[in-house]
Design a protein around this motif. Structure first.
Motif, short mmCIF file in Angstrom:
data_model
loop_
_atom_site.label_atom_id
_atom_site.label_comp_id
_atom_site.label_asym_id
_atom_site.label_seq_id
_atom_site.Cartn_x
_atom_site.Cartn_y
_atom_site.Cartn_z
N MET A 1 75.50 36.32 37.32
CA MET A 1 76.24 35.48 38.23
C MET A 1 77.31 36.31 38.94
SD MET A 1 78.13 31.97 37.27
CE MET A 1 78.01 30.68 38.40
N VAL A 2 77.46 36.07 40.21
CA VAL A 2 78.39 36.84 41.04
C VAL A 2 79.72 36.10 41.13
CG1 VAL A 2 78.79 37.67 43.37
CG2 VAL A 2 76.53 37.88 42.36
N ASN A 3 80.82 36.82 40.90
CA ASN A 3 82.17 36.26 40.99
C ASN A 3 82.84 36.79 42.25
OD1 ASN A 3 84.85 35.55 40.75
ND2 ASN A 3 84.99 36.04 38.58
N ARG A 4 82.84 36.01 43.30
CA ARG A 4 83.39 36.45 44.60
C ARG A 4 84.90 36.70 44.52
NH1 ARG A 4 79.32 37.06 47.82
NH2 ARG A 4 77.65 35.56 47.86
N HIS A 5 85.59 36.04 43.58
CA HIS A 5 87.03 36.26 43.44
C HIS A 5 87.33 37.67 42.92
CE1 HIS A 5 88.01 32.16 44.44
NE2 HIS A 5 87.10 31.75 43.58
N ARG A 6 86.36 38.30 42.31
CA ARG A 6 86.52 39.68 41.83
C ARG A 6 85.98 40.68 42.84
NH1 ARG A 6 84.04 40.58 36.15
NH2 ARG A 6 84.70 42.65 36.76
N GLY A 7 85.54 40.21 44.01
CA GLY A 7 84.99 41.10 45.02
C GLY A 7 83.53 41.43 44.78
N GLU A 8 82.86 40.63 43.97
CA GLU A 8 81.45 40.88 43.68
C GLU A 8 80.56 40.25 44.74
OE1 GLU A 8 81.69 41.05 38.82
OE2 GLU A 8 80.85 39.28 39.77
N THR A 9 79.46 40.93 44.99
CA THR A 9 78.40 40.40 45.85
C THR A 9 77.09 40.64 45.12
OG1 THR A 9 78.12 42.49 47.03
CG2 THR A 9 79.68 40.91 47.98
N ALA A 10 76.00 40.21 45.73
CA ALA A 10 74.70 40.36 45.09
C ALA A 10 73.75 41.18 45.96
CB ALA A 10 74.09 38.99 44.82
N LEU A 11 72.93 41.95 45.29
CA LEU A 11 71.85 42.69 45.92
C LEU A 11 70.56 42.10 45.38
CD1 LEU A 11 70.80 45.17 47.54
CD2 LEU A 11 70.90 46.43 45.38
N MET A 12 69.66 41.74 46.27
CA MET A 12 68.38 41.18 45.84
C MET A 12 67.33 42.29 45.86
SD MET A 12 69.08 38.09 45.08
CE MET A 12 67.42 37.48 44.81
N VAL A 13 66.72 42.53 44.70
CA VAL A 13 65.69 43.55 44.56
C VAL A 13 64.52 42.94 43.80
CG1 VAL A 13 65.10 45.79 43.56
CG2 VAL A 13 67.36 45.43 44.56
N ALA A 14 63.38 42.85 44.47
CA ALA A 14 62.17 42.30 43.86
C ALA A 14 62.43 40.93 43.23
CB ALA A 14 61.59 43.29 42.86
N GLY A 15 63.20 40.11 43.92
CA GLY A 15 63.49 38.75 43.46
C GLY A 15 64.56 38.66 42.39
N GLU A 16 65.12 39.80 41.98
CA GLU A 16 66.17 39.83 40.96
C GLU A 16 67.54 40.00 41.63
OE1 GLU A 16 67.53 42.46 37.07
OE2 GLU A 16 65.70 42.98 38.14
N THR A 17 68.53 39.27 41.14
CA THR A 17 69.89 39.38 41.65
C THR A 17 70.65 40.43 40.85
OG1 THR A 17 69.89 37.04 42.25
CG2 THR A 17 72.04 38.12 42.09
N LEU A 18 71.12 41.46 41.55
CA LEU A 18 71.91 42.50 40.91
C LEU A 18 73.34 42.43 41.44
CD1 LEU A 18 69.42 45.51 41.33
CD2 LEU A 18 69.59 43.89 39.42
N PRO A 19 74.32 42.22 40.56
CA PRO A 19 75.70 42.17 41.04
C PRO A 19 76.19 43.55 41.47
CG PRO A 19 75.64 41.93 38.66
CD PRO A 19 74.22 41.98 39.13
N MET A 20 77.06 43.56 42.49
CA MET A 20 77.70 44.77 42.98
C MET A 20 79.19 44.52 43.12
SD MET A 20 75.22 46.27 45.98
CE MET A 20 75.58 44.98 47.14
N ARG A 21 79.97 45.58 42.89
CA ARG A 21 81.43 45.48 43.05
C ARG A 21 81.98 46.87 43.25
NH1 ARG A 21 86.23 43.77 39.07
NH2 ARG A 21 85.36 45.44 37.84
N LEU A 22 82.89 47.00 44.19
CA LEU A 22 83.54 48.30 44.42
C LEU A 22 84.86 48.33 43.67
CD1 LEU A 22 82.77 49.01 48.19
CD2 LEU A 22 81.72 50.02 46.14
N THR A 23 84.82 48.91 42.49
CA THR A 23 86.01 49.11 41.68
C THR A 23 86.82 50.26 42.28
OG1 THR A 23 84.86 50.68 40.27
CG2 THR A 23 84.84 48.36 39.57
#
Length: 114
Positions: A1-23
């Motif tokens: 699950m992506v938490n936008r309040h933490r600056g997270e977004t999602a990358l979709m790869v082969a139907g899978e959601t991968l969270p991303m965040r620039l720490t």
């Protein structure tokens, strides 16, 4: 699950959601990769709107690592992004917007292609 309040977004790869965040560490990695010496300079680099395929790979890889995934840039280059190249570009730009904010001027990343 992506938490936008933490600056997270999602990358979709082969139907899978991968969270991303620039720490802070991921941003330092990008500063080094893009040979800039500050966060404002990094934001200005993205505003130019001239992102190469290598730039997209670096941004996505840093975001995936920032969210806790152990992945190399070379591995990101081989991913099958949902939406193809356009999906990868949109994911990278969404990550930059989540990090630098949509309301800023000098740090506002470029818009995705139509």
């Amino acid at each position: 699950m992506v938490n936008r309040h933490r600056g997270e977004t999602a990358l979709m790869v082969a139907g899978e959601t991968l969270p991303m965040r620039l720490t802070l560490g991921a941003l330092a990695e990008l500063e080094h990769a893009f040979a800039v010496d500050s966060l404002p300079a990094l934001g200005e680099r993205f505003v130019e709107g001239r992102l190469s395929a290598r730039d997209i790979i670096r941004i996505i890889a840093a975001g995936l690592r920032g969210a806790g995934r152990a992945i190399r840039d070379e591995d990101v280059a081989e991913l099958s992004f949902d939406g193809g190249l356009s999906g990868a570009i949109k994911a990278a730009i969404a990550l930059l917007e989540a990090t630098f904010g949509e309301g800023g001027d000098a740090a506002r990343p470029p818009q995705p292609p139509a």
